[in-house]
Write a protein that holds these residues in place. Structure first.
Motif, mmCIF file in Angstrom:
data_model
loop_
_atom_site.group_PDB
_atom_site.id
_atom_site.type_symbol
_atom_site.label_atom_id
_atom_site.label_comp_id
_atom_site.label_asym_id
_atom_site.label_seq_id
_atom_site.Cartn_x
_atom_site.Cartn_y
_atom_site.Cartn_z
ATOM 1 N N PHE A 1 -128.204 -39.182 37.538
ATOM 2 C CA PHE A 1 -129.705 -38.341 37.178
ATOM 3 C C PHE A 1 -129.479 -37.087 37.532
ATOM 4 O O PHE A 1 -128.844 -36.541 38.388
ATOM 5 C CB PHE A 1 -130.577 -39.337 38.189
ATOM 6 N N HIS A 2 -130.090 -36.208 36.634
ATOM 7 C CA HIS A 2 -130.229 -34.728 36.935
ATOM 8 C C HIS A 2 -131.570 -34.166 35.919
ATOM 9 O O HIS A 2 -131.548 -34.364 34.976
ATOM 10 C CB HIS A 2 -129.064 -34.100 36.251
ATOM 11 N N GLU A 3 -132.252 -33.730 36.869
ATOM 12 C CA GLU A 3 -133.644 -33.156 36.451
ATOM 13 C C GLU A 3 -134.296 -34.222 35.413
ATOM 14 O O GLU A 3 -134.579 -35.458 35.960
ATOM 15 C CB GLU A 3 -133.468 -31.922 35.499
ATOM 16 N N ASP A 4 -134.392 -34.125 34.231
ATOM 17 C CA ASP A 4 -134.994 -35.082 33.289
ATOM 18 C C ASP A 4 -134.183 -36.019 32.739
ATOM 19 O O ASP A 4 -134.359 -36.699 31.590
ATOM 20 C CB ASP A 4 -136.072 -34.726 32.535
ATOM 21 N N LYS A 5 -132.779 -35.821 32.828
ATOM 22 C CA LYS A 5 -131.523 -36.477 32.156
ATOM 23 C C LYS A 5 -131.168 -37.791 32.999
ATOM 24 O O LYS A 5 -130.889 -37.491 34.155
ATOM 25 C CB LYS A 5 -130.409 -35.391 31.885
ATOM 26 N N VAL A 6 -130.791 -38.799 32.100
ATOM 27 C CA VAL A 6 -130.206 -39.947 32.904
ATOM 28 C C VAL A 6 -128.794 -40.298 31.973
ATOM 29 O O VAL A 6 -129.080 -40.455 30.695
ATOM 30 C CB VAL A 6 -131.127 -41.117 32.916
ATOM 31 N N PHE A 7 -127.884 -40.711 32.496
ATOM 32 C CA PHE A 7 -126.700 -41.196 31.871
ATOM 33 C C PHE A 7 -126.275 -42.471 32.474
ATOM 34 O O PHE A 7 -126.231 -42.567 33.867
ATOM 35 C CB PHE A 7 -125.309 -40.238 32.233
ATOM 36 N N VAL A 8 -126.141 -43.337 31.499
ATOM 37 C CA VAL A 8 -125.821 -44.752 31.971
ATOM 38 C C VAL A 8 -124.497 -45.252 31.714
ATOM 39 O O VAL A 8 -124.097 -45.051 30.449
ATOM 40 C CB VAL A 8 -126.884 -46.012 31.624
ATOM 41 N N ALA A 9 -123.602 -45.340 32.652
ATOM 42 C CA ALA A 9 -122.085 -45.860 32.140
ATOM 43 C C ALA A 9 -122.012 -47.168 32.628
ATOM 44 O O ALA A 9 -122.077 -47.650 33.866
ATOM 45 C CB ALA A 9 -121.190 -44.966 32.852
ATOM 46 N N PRO A 10 -121.726 -48.154 31.464
ATOM 47 C CA PRO A 10 -121.274 -49.779 32.126
ATOM 48 C C PRO A 10 -119.929 -49.606 33.015
ATOM 49 O O PRO A 10 -119.174 -48.664 32.906
ATOM 50 C CB PRO A 10 -121.358 -50.467 30.949
ATOM 51 N N ALA A 11 -119.653 -50.647 33.502
ATOM 52 C CA ALA A 11 -118.348 -51.063 33.915
ATOM 53 C C ALA A 11 -117.530 -51.689 32.679
ATOM 54 O O ALA A 11 -118.042 -52.277 32.188
ATOM 55 C CB ALA A 11 -118.388 -52.031 35.339
ATOM 56 N N LEU A 12 -116.460 -51.464 32.734
ATOM 57 C CA LEU A 12 -115.393 -52.009 31.831
ATOM 58 C C LEU A 12 -115.301 -53.578 31.949
ATOM 59 O O LEU A 12 -114.867 -53.956 33.092
ATOM 60 C CB LEU A 12 -114.295 -51.248 31.783
ATOM 61 N N PRO A 13 -115.797 -54.100 30.890
ATOM 62 C CA PRO A 13 -115.680 -55.829 31.068
ATOM 63 C C PRO A 13 -114.170 -56.088 31.114
ATOM 64 O O PRO A 13 -113.399 -55.610 30.366
ATOM 65 C CB PRO A 13 -116.212 -56.319 29.826
ATOM 66 N N LEU A 14 -113.743 -56.836 31.949
ATOM 67 C CA LEU A 14 -112.450 -57.226 32.462
ATOM 68 C C LEU A 14 -112.184 -58.850 32.147
ATOM 69 O O LEU A 14 -112.842 -59.394 32.846
ATOM 70 C CB LEU A 14 -111.735 -56.819 33.680
ATOM 71 N N GLU A 15 -111.179 -59.191 31.743
ATOM 72 C CA GLU A 15 -110.871 -60.436 31.431
ATOM 73 C C GLU A 15 -110.768 -61.383 32.917
ATOM 74 O O GLU A 15 -111.050 -62.494 33.178
ATOM 75 C CB GLU A 15 -109.522 -61.069 30.697
ATOM 76 N N GLU A 16 -110.040 -60.439 33.867
ATOM 77 C CA GLU A 16 -109.968 -61.068 35.157
ATOM 78 C C GLU A 16 -109.855 -59.997 36.237
ATOM 79 O O GLU A 16 -109.449 -58.867 36.050
ATOM 80 C CB GLU A 16 -108.606 -61.957 35.159
ATOM 81 N N VAL A 17 -110.866 -60.314 37.244
ATOM 82 C CA VAL A 17 -110.794 -59.343 38.457
ATOM 83 C C VAL A 17 -109.909 -60.086 39.632
ATOM 84 O O VAL A 17 -110.502 -61.233 39.960
ATOM 85 C CB VAL A 17 -112.268 -59.032 38.852
ATOM 86 N N PHE A 18 -109.008 -59.618 39.917
ATOM 87 C CA PHE A 18 -108.227 -60.049 41.011
ATOM 88 C C PHE A 18 -108.761 -59.582 42.551
ATOM 89 O O PHE A 18 -109.092 -60.370 43.243
ATOM 90 C CB PHE A 18 -106.672 -59.497 40.958
ATOM 91 N N ASP A 19 -109.139 -58.348 42.671
ATOM 92 C CA ASP A 19 -109.609 -58.085 44.182
ATOM 93 C C ASP A 19 -110.358 -56.671 43.894
ATOM 94 O O ASP A 19 -109.923 -55.658 43.717
ATOM 95 C CB ASP A 19 -108.336 -57.677 44.771
ATOM 96 N N PRO A 20 -111.670 -56.904 44.022
ATOM 97 C CA PRO A 20 -112.698 -55.609 43.735
ATOM 98 C C PRO A 20 -112.589 -54.835 45.024
ATOM 99 O O PRO A 20 -113.053 -53.640 45.085
ATOM 100 C CB PRO A 20 -114.032 -56.053 43.897
ATOM 101 N N THR A 21 -111.916 -55.184 46.136
ATOM 102 C CA THR A 21 -111.766 -54.242 47.411
ATOM 103 C C THR A 21 -111.098 -52.817 47.109
ATOM 104 O O THR A 21 -110.159 -52.760 46.483
ATOM 105 C CB THR A 21 -110.700 -54.812 48.580
ATOM 106 N N GLY A 22 -111.906 -51.913 47.234
ATOM 107 C CA GLY A 22 -111.329 -50.579 46.953
ATOM 108 C C GLY A 22 -111.858 -49.927 45.667
ATOM 109 O O GLY A 22 -111.567 -48.776 45.434
#
Length: 111
Positions: A18-39
């Motif tokens: 968010f900045h002033e009246d602007k918004v940018f939405v970025a999705p997370a990249l869809p991955l086939e497998e998530v091994f460990d989200p830590t970090g």
């Protein structure tokens, strides 16, 4: 008073800028497998701040690119345990992952 920019990380759901009246939405990249989200959040922050430090540009447009770079790096982080995957990637790997974001979001940027 208050921040000029606000970034909200939404984990597997991406990030908002968010900045002033602007918004940018970025999705997370869809991955086939998530091994460990830590970090992943720390990796996002490092990639985001590292990109801003490299470019020396804190405009809204450059912050959008920094969010994509941070998200791309975070997507590598979750693929293996700890920092294992991050130690294996190259600049070419990062560019390919950023290109996947371009295709997913129709976001255009150059590194």
């Amino acid at each position: 008073m208050g921040p000029k920019y606000l970034i909200i990380k939404k984990g597997e759901h991406g990030a908002l800028l968010f900045h002033e009246d602007k918004v940018f939405v970025a999705p997370a990249l869809p991955l086939e497998e998530v091994f460990d989200p830590t970090g992943a959040g720390d990796t996002f922050a490092g990639g985001f701040i590292g990109y801003l430090a490299k470019t020396g540009d804190i405009t809204f447009e450059n912050m959008k690119t920094a969010i994509i770079v941070g998200s791309a790096l975070a997507s590598f982080c979750v693929e293996k345990f700890g920092t294992t995957r991050l130690k294996e990637i190259t600049k070419e790997d990062i560019n390919k992952r950023v290109q996947q974001f371009r295709e997913l979001t129709n976001y255009q940027t150059e590194l």
